[in-house]
Design a protein around this motif. Structure first.
Motif, short mmCIF file in Angstrom:
data_model
loop_
_atom_site.label_atom_id
_atom_site.label_comp_id
_atom_site.label_asym_id
_atom_site.label_seq_id
_atom_site.Cartn_x
_atom_site.Cartn_y
_atom_site.Cartn_z
N HIS A 1 0.85 -1.19 0.00
CA HIS A 1 0.00 0.00 0.00
C HIS A 1 0.89 1.24 0.00
O HIS A 1 2.07 1.18 0.34
CB HIS A 1 -0.93 0.01 1.21
N THR B 1 0.82 5.89 0.35
CA THR B 1 0.22 7.22 0.41
C THR B 1 1.09 8.14 -0.43
O THR B 1 2.30 8.26 -0.18
CB THR B 1 0.14 7.73 1.85
N ARG C 1 -4.49 7.74 -1.42
CA ARG C 1 -4.24 6.52 -0.65
C ARG C 1 -4.50 5.35 -1.59
O ARG C 1 -5.61 5.20 -2.12
CB ARG C 1 -5.16 6.44 0.58
N TRP D 1 -4.18 1.12 -2.45
CA TRP D 1 -4.16 -0.21 -1.84
C TRP D 1 -3.75 -1.24 -2.90
O TRP D 1 -4.26 -1.24 -4.02
CB TRP D 1 -5.53 -0.57 -1.29
#
Length: 221
Positions: A41, A43, A64, A66
């Motif tokens: 993941h 950011t 964000r 994933w």
């Protein structure tokens, strides 16, 4: 006479096990110990800009993402994007309402804040392909004079992705190629497809723009 080091049998056996075990490690395992696996993941913060014949824009976004697989090769996510659009003038096409079929706007200045979606995939090594798309939000900015008589033009306040010519307000989408740099940075080059929206009385107008864009991204540790 030179003295020989006094190594106890137990210590010698432990040293033999340590060195023998290290030598027995396969190259892949040794490499795995030295290089941490890629994060699944992420950011990411983006800065993007473009200068074109019909529009200039700058945007800042936070995403964000994933991972869809254990190594994070394919990622999907969402975020917020703030954009500023400006130029000397451009022609608008009527979208809905009883006004003129086309109308020019002088020195447009638009600001938008939109929720957006993001997809990206690692192609090979440090290279990624990605796509992001504004979905819904708000626009604002100063009123502007049209090139035809009548009232002032205002930014269309509500932004909404409806598809093609039905899109409302000001929305940004970007297809890009990114290359990873040291310290969590990525350099991006791509293509932006933008719609800007204005309204006067009960009539809405819009304009589509296609621009080559450059950007810089930073992945938070």
């Amino acid at each position: 006479m030179r003295s020989t080091p006094n190594i106890r049998p137990g210590a010698a056996f432990c040293l033999w096990i340590a060195f023998g075990g290290a030598a027995a490690l396969p190259p892949q395992a040794a490499q795995a110990q030295r290089t941490p696996p890629p994060a699944r993941h992420a950011t990411v913060m983006d800065l993007t800009g473009a200068v074109g014949p019909t529009l200039t824009y700058a945007s800042a976004a936070a995403w964000r993402l994933w991972g869809l697989d254990p190594g994070g090769r394919f990622q999907v996510g969402a975020g917020l994007r703030a954009s500023h659009y400006f130029t000397d003038s451009y022609e608008l096409v009527r979208q809905a309402g009883p006004g003129e079929a086309s109308l020019g706007v002088l020195a447009p200045r638009l600001y938008s804040l939109n929720a957006a979606f993001h997809l990206r995939a690692r192609v090979a090594g440090p290279v990624r392909l990605g796509f992001n798309l504004d979905a819904a939000g708000l626009s604002f900015g100063p009123d502007r004079s049209p090139t035809a008589p009548g009232g002032q033009l205002q930014p269309t306040r509500g932004n909404l992705l409806l598809g093609g010519s039905r899109d409302r307000g000001s929305l940004n989408s970007e297809f890009y190629l990114a290359v990873s740099l040291p310290r969590g940075l990525q350099l991006r080059a791509g293509w932006s497809h933008i719609v800007t929206g204005h309204e006067r009385d009960a009539t809405t107008y819009h304009r589509f723009h296609d621009l080559a864009a450059l950007g810089l991204s930073y992945t938070l540790p």
